[in-house]
Structure formats: structure tokens, C-alpha cells
Write a protein that holds these residues in place. Sequence first.
Motif, PDB file in Angstrom:
ATOM      1  N   GLY A  40      16.244 -12.249   2.318  1.00  0.00           N
ATOM      2  CA  GLY A  40      16.189 -10.943   1.636  1.00  0.00           C
ATOM      3  C   GLY A  40      17.283 -10.819   0.590  1.00  0.00           C
ATOM      4  O   GLY A  40      17.041 -10.365  -0.540  1.00  0.00           O
ATOM      5  N   ILE A  41      18.503 -11.233   0.943  1.00  0.00           N
ATOM      6  CA  ILE A  41      19.615 -11.137  -0.021  1.00  0.00           C
ATOM      7  C   ILE A  41      19.476 -12.240  -1.074  1.00  0.00           C
ATOM      8  O   ILE A  41      19.652 -11.997  -2.270  1.00  0.00           O
ATOM      9  CB  ILE A  41      20.982 -11.228   0.710  1.00  0.00           C
ATOM     10  N   GLY A  42      19.117 -13.434  -0.617  1.00  0.00           N
ATOM     11  CA  GLY A  42      19.014 -14.579  -1.541  1.00  0.00           C
ATOM     12  C   GLY A  42      17.979 -14.369  -2.634  1.00  0.00           C
ATOM     13  O   GLY A  42      18.098 -14.947  -3.712  1.00  0.00           O
ATOM     14  N   GLU A  43      16.978 -13.525  -2.346  1.00  0.00           N
ATOM     15  CA  GLU A  43      15.919 -13.303  -3.351  1.00  0.00           C
ATOM     16  C   GLU A  43      16.266 -12.201  -4.354  1.00  0.00           C
ATOM     17  O   GLU A  43      15.534 -11.996  -5.325  1.00  0.00           O
ATOM     18  CB  GLU A  43      14.609 -12.926  -2.641  1.00  0.00           C
ATOM     19  N   LEU A  44      17.355 -11.484  -4.123  1.00  0.00           N
ATOM     20  CA  LEU A  44      17.713 -10.400  -5.058  1.00  0.00           C
ATOM     21  C   LEU A  44      18.108 -10.985  -6.415  1.00  0.00           C
ATOM     22  O   LEU A  44      18.698 -12.084  -6.475  1.00  0.00           O
ATOM     23  CB  LEU A  44      18.897  -9.592  -4.504  1.00  0.00           C
ATOM     24  N   ALA A  45      17.829 -10.251  -7.467  1.00  0.00           N
ATOM     25  CA  ALA A  45      18.220 -10.717  -8.807  1.00  0.00           C
ATOM     26  C   ALA A  45      19.741 -10.773  -8.864  1.00  0.00           C
ATOM     27  O   ALA A  45      20.418  -9.790  -8.549  1.00  0.00           O
ATOM     28  CB  ALA A  45      17.699  -9.745  -9.856  1.00  0.00           C
ATOM     29  N   GLY A  46      20.276 -11.932  -9.214  1.00  0.00           N
ATOM     30  CA  GLY A  46      21.734 -12.087  -9.286  1.00  0.00           C
ATOM     31  C   GLY A  46      22.331 -12.637  -8.010  1.00  0.00           C
ATOM     32  O   GLY A  46      23.549 -12.745  -7.895  1.00  0.00           O
ATOM     33  N   ALA A  47      21.469 -12.954  -7.048  1.00  0.00           N
ATOM     34  CA  ALA A  47      21.964 -13.576  -5.809  1.00  0.00           C
ATOM     35  C   ALA A  47      21.321 -14.948  -5.664  1.00  0.00           C
ATOM     36  O   ALA A  47      20.326 -15.262  -6.339  1.00  0.00           O
ATOM     37  CB  ALA A  47      21.629 -12.705  -4.613  1.00  0.00           C
ATOM     38  N   GLU A  48      21.889 -15.742  -4.778  1.00  0.00           N
ATOM     39  CA  GLU A  48      21.378 -17.097  -4.601  1.00  0.00           C
ATOM     40  C   GLU A  48      21.519 -17.469  -3.125  1.00  0.00           C
ATOM     41  O   GLU A  48      22.562 -17.211  -2.522  1.00  0.00           O
ATOM     42  CB  GLU A  48      22.272 -18.014  -5.448  1.00  0.00           C
ATOM     43  N   LEU A  49      20.471 -18.037  -2.584  1.00  0.00           N
ATOM     44  CA  LEU A  49      20.549 -18.528  -1.198  1.00  0.00           C
ATOM     45  C   LEU A  49      21.242 -19.879  -1.224  1.00  0.00           C
ATOM     46  O   LEU A  49      20.797 -20.795  -1.893  1.00  0.00           O
ATOM     47  CB  LEU A  49      19.126 -18.666  -0.637  1.00  0.00           C
ATOM     48  N   VAL A  50      22.361 -19.983  -0.507  1.00  0.00           N
ATOM     49  CA  VAL A  50      23.108 -21.256  -0.493  1.00  0.00           C
ATOM     50  C   VAL A  50      22.670 -22.094   0.699  1.00  0.00           C
ATOM     51  O   VAL A  50      22.468 -23.300   0.589  1.00  0.00           O
ATOM     52  CB  VAL A  50      24.638 -20.988  -0.435  1.00  0.00           C
ATOM     53  N   ALA A  51      22.538 -21.453   1.856  1.00  0.00           N
ATOM     54  CA  ALA A  51      22.094 -22.188   3.049  1.00  0.00           C
ATOM     55  C   ALA A  51      21.246 -21.245   3.892  1.00  0.00           C
ATOM     56  O   ALA A  51      21.754 -20.240   4.416  1.00  0.00           O
ATOM     57  CB  ALA A  51      23.290 -22.691   3.840  1.00  0.00           C
ATOM     58  N   ALA A  52      19.969 -21.588   4.021  1.00  0.00           N
ATOM     59  CA  ALA A  52      19.095 -20.790   4.891  1.00  0.00           C
ATOM     60  C   ALA A  52      19.460 -21.123   6.331  1.00  0.00           C
ATOM     61  O   ALA A  52      19.713 -22.282   6.650  1.00  0.00           O
ATOM     62  CB  ALA A  52      17.637 -21.147   4.613  1.00  0.00           C
ATOM     63  N   PRO A  53      19.535 -20.124   7.200  1.00  0.00           N
ATOM     64  CA  PRO A  53      19.946 -20.415   8.569  1.00  0.00           C
ATOM     65  C   PRO A  53      18.967 -21.349   9.291  1.00  0.00           C
ATOM     66  O   PRO A  53      17.756 -21.158   9.200  1.00  0.00           O
ATOM     67  CB  PRO A  53      19.941 -19.035   9.247  1.00  0.00           C
ATOM     68  N   THR A  54      19.527 -22.345   9.964  1.00  0.00           N
ATOM     69  CA  THR A  54      18.693 -23.118  10.885  1.00  0.00           C
ATOM     70  C   THR A  54      18.831 -22.483  12.274  1.00  0.00           C
ATOM     71  O   THR A  54      17.967 -22.617  13.116  1.00  0.00           O
ATOM     72  CB  THR A  54      19.160 -24.584  10.970  1.00  0.00           C
ATOM     73  N   LEU A  55      19.967 -21.773  12.458  1.00  0.00           N
ATOM     74  CA  LEU A  55      20.211 -21.067  13.720  1.00  0.00           C
ATOM     75  C   LEU A  55      20.470 -19.593  13.355  1.00  0.00           C
ATOM     76  O   LEU A  55      19.549 -18.937  12.889  1.00  0.00           O
ATOM     77  CB  LEU A  55      21.398 -21.744  14.431  1.00  0.00           C
ATOM     78  N   ASN A  56      21.679 -19.126  13.506  1.00  0.00           N
ATOM     79  CA  ASN A  56      21.977 -17.711  13.261  1.00  0.00           C
ATOM     80  C   ASN A  56      22.966 -17.488  12.132  1.00  0.00           C
ATOM     81  O   ASN A  56      23.477 -16.392  11.976  1.00  0.00           O
ATOM     82  CB  ASN A  56      22.588 -17.109  14.534  1.00  0.00           C
ATOM     83  N   GLN A  57      23.321 -18.565  11.425  1.00  0.00           N
ATOM     84  CA  GLN A  57      24.330 -18.462  10.368  1.00  0.00           C
ATOM     85  C   GLN A  57      23.706 -18.881   9.046  1.00  0.00           C
ATOM     86  O   GLN A  57      23.008 -19.907   9.002  1.00  0.00           O
ATOM     87  CB  GLN A  57      25.495 -19.433  10.628  1.00  0.00           C
ATOM     88  N   GLY A  58      23.974 -18.136   7.988  1.00  0.00           N
ATOM     89  CA  GLY A  58      23.459 -18.525   6.683  1.00  0.00           C
ATOM     90  C   GLY A  58      24.469 -18.174   5.606  1.00  0.00           C
ATOM     91  O   GLY A  58      25.449 -17.455   5.867  1.00  0.00           O
ATOM     92  N   LEU A  59      24.237 -18.675   4.403  1.00  0.00           N
ATOM     93  CA  LEU A  59      25.156 -18.418   3.292  1.00  0.00           C
ATOM     94  C   LEU A  59      24.387 -17.986   2.056  1.00  0.00           C
ATOM     95  O   LEU A  59      23.317 -18.546   1.759  1.00  0.00           O
ATOM     96  CB  LEU A  59      25.938 -19.691   2.932  1.00  0.00           C
TER      97      LEU A  59
END
Length: 472
Positions: free
Chosen positions: A375-394
Amino acid sequence: MSEDAAVLARACGHAAAYLEGLDTRSVATTASLDELRRRLDVGLRAKGTRAETVIDELVAATAGGHLGSAGGRFFAWVIGGALPSALAADWLASTWDVNATMYACGPAAAVTEEIAGEWVKEALDLPHGASFAFTTGCQLAHMTCLAAARHALLARVGWDVEQDGLTGAPPIRVLATEQRHGSIERALRFLGLGTRSLEALATGPDGRLGPEVLREALARGGGPTILVLDAADLNIGACDPFAELIPMARAAGAWVHVDGAFGLWARASRDHRHLVDGVELADSWATDAHKWLNTPQDNGIAIVRDRAAHRAAMTLTAHYLVAGGEARDAIDWTPDWTRRARGYAVYAALRELGRDGLAAMIDGCCRHAAALASGIGELAGAELVAAPTLNQGLVRFLAPHGATAADHDAFTDTMITAINLEGTAFFSGTLWQGRRAMRISVVNWRTCDEDVRASVAAVERVLARLRSQPAV
Ligand SMILES: Cc1ncc(COP(=O)(O)O)c(C=O)c1O
């Protein structure tokens, strides 16, 4: 009503009001350092104060000074909330106020802890015969496990570390990945092994240790060796490939310790258990109940395959202590002499959830972490760095008026501060592969779909506002 009952009733009222306000209050603190000092420092007076007044005034003076980590929109670090029964059981542990290190001092606490420890091993599907200890947190669980490792490795080369200490002892090598948590280093300091005993092993882009790197490290040196693996790392929740690495390290005579502060609970999940396959082959495991099991803070767990080594590292006798005999004395397994009865909260949490509830809570947190990151990674001006494989993401944020990596790093930190200040949700930052990023960690049973929606919306609002500001 007695004074005891009156003050507890007031505390109960304050606690319920606090929990009920979690959804509407700012997750960030609103009281400044100066304000808190001014309010709390009423002076150590000659005359005492009524218990009820002390509690009322404490609540008033600390208002706005509690970070909302008990609530469902707190995603910073890896903290965890408290399940209702675990919170209540923890209150009762304070009420009963026994010293839970010996059966003689607290029979019910000792038996509850004995059962809770067995349930934890069962929930995590770790060796039935392993020993365990309840500690303040994962930090002291590491220390406890590594004390057992130190005992066993040095005993194998004929050295009695409990009697002779480390002066003149064969050195112990410690191999740990570059993703290790700082509590590993601190455990090495506490144990006299020193941080110079540590050799950092490079991990791949997925944050995991590869078999080739380990093979080379094992071949580079011999002697007593500890290998520390991660389940999971605190940035992206990377779990090392245990099934491949552990047999290799054990074949070389190394003691394998797992930092499973939160990730070990993936063992209890239905959808994510495969990430920790083979972790049961290790020699020791450190985890927290206060993170993903959602007991109140001050609840770590050390589990050791070699019971004799664990006991030898921790046990003691003194002429005035009364050994439990058939019963379990926690003092034989933990570094504390006097301690609170931590087993009650663990027992309560596991009973409240049951195996199915535990799996659902773990998988639910993972689902929410994935939704937040995308949800945050798709915002304009944001970028998904690491999609969570467990419960942590960046995720990270892109500076509107500058194109350099340093600009994006600075903007990411500005965003984290601004999001937290806005009050809806709370995140923390990190450095991942040389770039600043915002960490998303979900370990709280309270986090729900609405929390995710509200948090993404808050990030979107803050991002739009900051990106529309003119360049300075
Ligand atoms: C991966 C990892 N290991 C160890 C620790 C230390 O745990 P504790 O704070 O319970 O001592 C943490 C704390 O966040 C962690 O994330």
C-alpha cells in the motif's frame, strides 16, 4: 473497600481507559522531555502520599509520554503488544509477588513455568528434550544460550570454564552474519568472549547466509566454534537456510545458535513455517514472548538442546537455598537470582490463543505487513524496497526536488519523522544496502485491516504534503 482494593481498582480504571484510547490517541508521544521531567519530579518529600493519589498523579504526569506500542498502528522496531489474558496474568504475577527462581519460594509459579516452557517448545516444534529458561528478553536469552555453548565447547577440549574462567582457555570463534542483531555482540561481551571473537559473514541480496560463505568460513579456522544464524533479521525478516547450513556447521563441530527473537514464531504459522524449516536442528534458540507471542515486556526465552550444558552454565548451590527436588527450580537455568514469575503471561497467552489462534495471529501479522508495504510502496513518490517474506518490510520515499541518492535518503528520514508526528501510525528507519529506508514491522495482535488502511492513508497525506512543498 480496603486501601489495596481501592488502589488496584483505580489502576484498573486507568489501564482500561488507556487501552480504550489506543485507537484515538496519537501513537507518537506528545509530552516533551522537559514536560515529563517537570511533571514527574515533585521532589522526594518527607511525608508520604496516599496510594490512590500516587497512582492518579502518576497517570496524569506520564500522560502523552507513552509511545503507543501497545496499539495496532505501531510498526517501529519489533515490539509487540499484550494479549488481554497475558496482561492480566502479568498483573497477577506482580500481585502474588513471589520470587520465581525456586519452587520453594513459589510452587505455583514454578509449575506454571514448567508447563509454559513445554508448551513453548511444542508450539515452536523444537526438540522435546531441550531445556529452557525465561529471561528478561532475547538479549539475556542469547547470553544464557551462549553460556551453555561456551561450557560445552570448552568442556570438549578439557577446559572447565565455570571453574577456571577464560584466562588461558582455547579461544572460541564466533561466526555470525552481517545481519546479526547487536544483542549478539553484547552477549559476547558479557560472556568474556569479546566482540573480537566475532567474524562477520557476508549475506546475499536476500539477506541470507549462503552455504558457500559458511563452508569457506568453517574451512578458514578450527577449534571451538559458535555459528549464529538469524530467524529472522530485523530489516527484511530474512531467515537463513537452516536445513542446509546447520548440518554443515554441526558436522564441523560448531555449536549453532539461532537468534529467533521474533522469527522463530514462524514455526507456529501455517503459511510461513517453510521459512524456518530445519531450524530445529540447531543447538540453541533465543526468542521473545514479549514480541510475537504478545506478552507484556520482560519476557524472553532461551532453549537449549544440551540440557546438561545449559544447567552446568547456570546452576548454583548455596547453603540457604532449598532445592526443589523433583520440581523445577528456574535458578538452575536462568542468570537471575530473584525474578518475577514470567511463566504466567506465557501460559496465559498460549491458552488464550491455542495452537490455531497462534498460527492465525502470526499469519495475520504477515498479511498486514504485506498490505502495508505494498500500500505504501505503490503511493506516488514512494518505493517498495523489500516486500515482506514474513512480517518485516522496507519502503523508501523519493525527494521531489533532488535526484541524488543522498536526497532520497534525507527525504526518507524527513518522511519518517513527519509520519510519526502526524500521530496515526509510527514507523522507524534503517539503513539497508547503503540506502535509508522505512521499516514496517507487524507483531501486534491488535493490528487489523482498518489499522492498515488508516496507516497507508496517513502516509499518503504526509507524502503529498511534503512533496508539494517548494524546494528550499
Ligand atoms: C533480531 C533481534 N534479536 C534480538 C533482539 C533483542 O531482544 P530483546 O530486546 O528482547 O532483548 C531484538 C530486539 O528487537 C531483535 O530484533
